[in-house]
Design an enzyme around this catalytic site. Structure first.
Site, short mmCIF file in Angstrom:
data_model
loop_
_atom_site.label_atom_id
_atom_site.label_comp_id
_atom_site.label_asym_id
_atom_site.label_seq_id
_atom_site.Cartn_x
_atom_site.Cartn_y
_atom_site.Cartn_z
N CYS A 252 -3.40 -31.53 10.42
CA CYS A 252 -4.75 -32.00 10.73
C CYS A 252 -5.75 -31.53 9.69
CB CYS A 252 -5.18 -31.60 12.13
SG CYS A 252 -4.37 -30.19 12.76
N ASN B 255 0.21 -45.03 13.75
CA ASN B 255 -0.65 -44.59 14.84
C ASN B 255 -1.87 -43.85 14.32
OD1 ASN B 255 -0.75 -41.54 15.75
ND2 ASN B 255 1.34 -41.85 15.03
N GLY C 40 11.11 -39.20 17.99
CA GLY C 40 9.75 -39.64 18.29
C GLY C 40 9.72 -41.11 18.66
N THR C 41 9.46 -41.93 17.65
CA THR C 41 9.25 -43.36 17.85
C THR C 41 10.41 -44.06 18.57
OG1 THR C 41 7.91 -43.29 15.87
CG2 THR C 41 8.61 -45.45 16.58
N THR D 198 3.98 -37.68 10.42
CA THR D 198 3.90 -39.08 10.00
C THR D 198 3.43 -39.21 8.54
OG1 THR D 198 1.68 -39.18 10.93
CG2 THR D 198 3.48 -39.97 12.32
N GLY E 109 12.31 -41.12 12.04
CA GLY E 109 13.16 -42.31 12.09
C GLY E 109 14.56 -42.11 12.63
N ILE F 200 9.60 -34.28 9.46
CA ILE F 200 8.27 -34.46 8.91
C ILE F 200 7.31 -35.04 9.95
CG2 ILE F 200 9.01 -34.82 6.52
CD1 ILE F 200 8.84 -37.83 6.98
N SER G 149 6.70 -34.14 19.09
CA SER G 149 5.38 -34.01 19.69
C SER G 149 4.63 -35.33 19.67
CB SER G 149 4.58 -32.96 18.92
OG SER G 149 3.26 -32.89 19.41
N ILE H 95 -4.02 -41.99 16.87
CA ILE H 95 -4.36 -41.63 18.24
C ILE H 95 -5.59 -40.71 18.23
CG2 ILE H 95 -3.53 -40.55 20.39
CD1 ILE H 95 -1.89 -43.05 19.55
C1 LIG Z 1 2.19 -41.97 18.85
C2 LIG Z 1 2.51 -40.72 18.10
C3 LIG Z 1 1.81 -39.54 18.39
C4 LIG Z 1 2.08 -38.36 17.69
N1 LIG Z 1 1.39 -37.22 18.01
C5 LIG Z 1 1.69 -36.05 17.37
C6 LIG Z 1 1.03 -34.83 17.71
O1 LIG Z 1 0.18 -34.80 18.61
N2 LIG Z 1 1.34 -33.70 17.03
C7 LIG Z 1 2.29 -33.70 16.04
O2 LIG Z 1 2.57 -32.65 15.46
N3 LIG Z 1 2.95 -34.84 15.71
C8 LIG Z 1 2.67 -36.01 16.34
N4 LIG Z 1 3.35 -37.16 16.00
C9 LIG Z 1 4.37 -37.13 14.95
C10 LIG Z 1 5.77 -37.03 15.53
O3 LIG Z 1 5.92 -35.82 16.26
C11 LIG Z 1 6.86 -37.10 14.44
O4 LIG Z 1 6.67 -36.02 13.54
C12 LIG Z 1 6.82 -38.38 13.64
O5 LIG Z 1 6.49 -39.47 14.45
C13 LIG Z 1 8.16 -38.68 12.94
O6 LIG Z 1 9.21 -38.85 13.84
P1 LIG Z 1 9.71 -40.31 14.36
O7 LIG Z 1 9.91 -41.17 13.16
O8 LIG Z 1 10.98 -40.04 15.12
O9 LIG Z 1 8.62 -40.84 15.23
C14 LIG Z 1 3.09 -38.34 16.69
C15 LIG Z 1 3.78 -39.53 16.41
C16 LIG Z 1 3.52 -40.71 17.10
C17 LIG Z 1 4.30 -41.95 16.77
#
Ligand SMILES: Cc1cc2nc3c(=O)[nH]c(=O)nc-3n(C[C@H](O)[C@H](O)[C@H](O)COP(=O)(O)O)c2cc1C
Ligand SMILES: Cc1cc2nc3c(=O)[nH]c(=O)nc-3n(C[C@H](O)[C@H](O)[C@H](O)COP(=O)(O)OP(=O)(O)OC[C@H]3O[C@@H](n4cnc5c(N)ncnc54)[C@H](O)[C@@H]3O)c2cc1C
Ligand code: FES
Lengths: 280, 317
Positions: free
Chosen positions: B150, B89, B279-280, B215, B258, B213, B39, B91
């Protein structure tokens, strides 16, 4: 042509040369992308393996039939330092064209395409004002506008001559009047490009001018302010740090008078009237 | 002697046996493969659908940006910063609000024929329930992902997901108003002792799956006062917490944090995740999810894995 606006490609380096102090000109081939509009950019996959975010660079020149792309970059950090050692024949991953550019050719747009249609009234001159690396975003604009504004002028500002590229020598620049300003007086007008802009306005009283600007934020804000005072139409090409460059992360989203806008997707070209400078 | 037809059938069976079945079942949903976006890193799929070579219909599911009851503008700049090989982030949940998501975003997401998961974020328990009531009758929605990371504005702004009782209350409130499958997304910003209890509490309260997880909280980085770290530097934290949670719950887990390579995907599957979210990694390579889907298929073929459940139990505990 297919419907995909963005294409990812493995581009080959044709050449990579230092053109001014720490500013390099990179020629790439094998880039299969659609038409690139002025203001649009590409993202390079970061060369540094610990970088998580895409690296955006303006399209200085693109020939879609040859798949030939030119960008100028300044070495400022991890990835741009690594880019310096790219050799001819090496390949890099990039995708684009990204963002909404400028158009003035009246060609109908694809649905969802928001390219800023800049109207071209009779008797209006186009002045393009750039500082620092901003020139890289304006070359395509000149090409586009040149059909309508054969007497358009490029104002090119920099700190000192050695940090400014020799634009007049670039084979892909459009033949164009260039007025240079340097802060230390080593080339052209001595002072800020915005002061030069004001001087030229005063020398041309009553002239109707359309302005497009790209460069450091304070410079663009100043240009926009001057244009507002003069009632000139002004378009700005904005920059922020970007993560995705395609509009999904909302990292580059800013508040404007027209609501929230993603610089990478809704911009980077904005009508200066929409921009709230404190929000960038 | 066997008839030609019988030989054909035998051959087909043999081929089928050689084929990898990447499908998984999560919260009652059948996913064709375990790869989905995380997400907030995929918007609503509109932009990715514009990239040549990216086909959303090849994903296991698509997951929306975090949706709130009312539209939100999110936070001022700067919102992102590269850090420790990942990114931070802040946002601030910019999104058009649940009504607009239902009116325009979900219909778009539904066209790809893969399950549509809508991520919701509330600031009160009522807001979560309210959004679930609105999503419940929407046919195109396959599941709700409840983001309990949140701040709870009625609870001193401490995230719902930091307390097992409050996390359970959120899930219970949503469970009462919808029959849609519920995926509860856990925050890692709790102790290792706590994460298992929180997972157990949300499972009992009605979660059909857990995603984790979110962030990892960081402070004062690159002009961001409080932000969330994602990408490579949080992978180990994700795996550690997933292994703990696995001991406490039996519902499926969607693992994330990650993931960049097929090896990462395999590592999460071996940690007994049932699916993974990316995600990232999308930011430095927008085609990465396509690459991971194909790569996982190849990996399974080469390693004689015909069903992803074979990964479970492959890790020493
Ligand atoms: C720019 C950004 C926006 C995100 N927005 C949301 C969000 O709106 N709702 C949510 O549950 N997680 C959000 N996340 C968290 C990601 O869904 C994910 O749980 C987290 O980034 C770990 O995965 P990754 O390391 O692959 O990015 C966001 C992450 C990033 C980097
Ligand atoms: C739409 C757009 C078009 C651009 N066009 C060009 C161009 O044509 N030529 C060019 O040289 N540069 C351009 N940039 C800036 C370029 O993307 C950055 O300089 C580059 O990403 C820095 O990467 P790095 O790893 O070398 O630097 P890092 O090691 O990441 O950072 C070094 C320094 O650069 C700053 N920086 C990092 N990313 C950006 C960014 N996206 N924008 C501005 N500053 C940044 C950091 O704050 C830091 O101070 C553009 C940026 C955008 C958003
Ligand atoms: S950089 Fe991701 S939305 Fe603009």
């Amino acid at each position: 042509m297919d419907d995909f606006k963005i294409q990812a490609c493995q581009a080959r380096v044709r050449s990579n040369k230092e053109d001014a102090k720490n500013i390099f000109r990179l020629e790439l081939e094998g880039c299969k992308m659609g038409i690139a509009k002025p203001g649009q950019f590409v993202c390079l996959a970061p060369l540094d393996h610990s970088s998580a975010m895409a690296r955006p660079f303006s399209i200085f020149f693109y020939d879609m039939f040859a798949g030939f792309l030119v960008i100028y970059y300044k070495a400022v950090g991890k990835n741009t330092e690594l880019m310096k050692s790219l050799q001819a024949g090496q390949s890099i991953k990039l995708w684009g064209p990204l963002g909404n550019g400028i158009s003035s050719d009246g060609i109908p747009r694809l649905p969802g395409d928001l390219h800023k249609d800049i109207p071209v009234p009779e008797g209006v001159a186009a002045w393009l004002i750039c500082g620092g690396m901003g020139f890289a975003s304006l070359n395509l604009a000149i090409r586009e506008l040149n059909q309508f504004f054969p007497r358009s002028v490029l104002f090119y500002g920099g700190k000192t001559k050695s940090e400014m590229v020799s634009l007049d020598k670039d084979p892909y620049r459009v033949n164009q009047e260039i007025i240079v300003a340097t802060e230390d007086g080593t080339a052209g007008y001595t002072g800020l490009v915005t002061d030069l802009f004001v001087q030229k306005i005063l020398e041309n009283p009553g002239k109707k001018i359309l302005v497009i600007t790209c460069g450091p934020k304070p410079m663009m804000a100043k240009v926009a302010e001057i244009c507002e005072g003069q009632e000139f139409d002004c378009y700005v090409i904005l920059e922020t740090i970007m993560a995705c460059g395609i509009g999904v992360c909302l990292g580059c989203s800013i508040k404007t008078t027209a609501g929230m806008k993603r610089i990478c997707h809704d911009g980077p070209v904005f009508d200066a009237k929409e921009v709230i400078w404190d929000e960038i | 002697m066997k008839s030609e037809a019988a030989l054909q059938i035998e051959k087909r069976q043999r081929n089928n046996h050689d084929e990898v079945d990447l499908s998984v079942e999560i919260a009652g949903l059948k996913l064709q493969n375990p790869i989905m976006p995380a997400s907030g890193c995929f918007g609503y799929g509109e932009e990715f659908a514009q990239i040549k070579g990216f086909d959303p219909s090849r994903l296991g599911a698509i997951v929306s940006k975090g949706t709130t009851l009312l539209p939100r503008e999110g936070n001022p700049q700067p919102r992102i910063y590269e850090h420790k090989g990942g990114m931070v982030n802040w946002i601030g949940l910019e999104n058009p609000g649940i009504d607009e998501v239902i009116a325009t975003k979900i219909p778009f997401m539904a066209q790809f024929g893969v399950p549509v998961i809508i991520n919701i974020s509330g600031f009160t328990i009522e807001e979560f329930a309210h959004m679930a009531i609105l999503l419940d009758p929407v046919k195109a929605v396959s599941a709700i992902e409840i983001n309990i990371s949140c701040p709870n504005v009625e609870g001193g702004r401490i995230p719902f997901g930091c307390d097992p009782l409050i996390a359970a209350e959120v899930v219970k409130a949503v469970r009462e108003v919808t029959t849609l499958p519920l995926i509860v997304k856990l925050t890692p910003n709790v102790s290792e002792e706590m994460i298992g209890q929180i997972a157990q509490a949300v499972e009992i309260a009605g979660a059909d799956a857990i995603s984790m997880i979110n962030t990892v909280k960081v402070e004062n980085v690159g002009g961001i006062t409080i932000g969330g770290l994602s990408g490579r530097p949080i992978k180990q934290t994700a795996l550690n917490m997933i292994r703990i949670v696995r001991r406490f719950v039996s519902v499926p887990i969607i693992g994330m944090g990650g993931i960049y390579t097929v090896e990462d995907v395999v590592e999460f599957l071996k940690a007994r995740c049932n699916a993974v979210a990316i995600g990232t990694a999308n930011f430095s390579n927008p085609l990465v999810m396509m690459k991971l889907k194909d790569g996982l298929e190849k990996y399974c073929l080469e390693n004689n894995i015909t069903n992803l459940s074979q990964f479970h139990g492959a890790e020493n505990h």
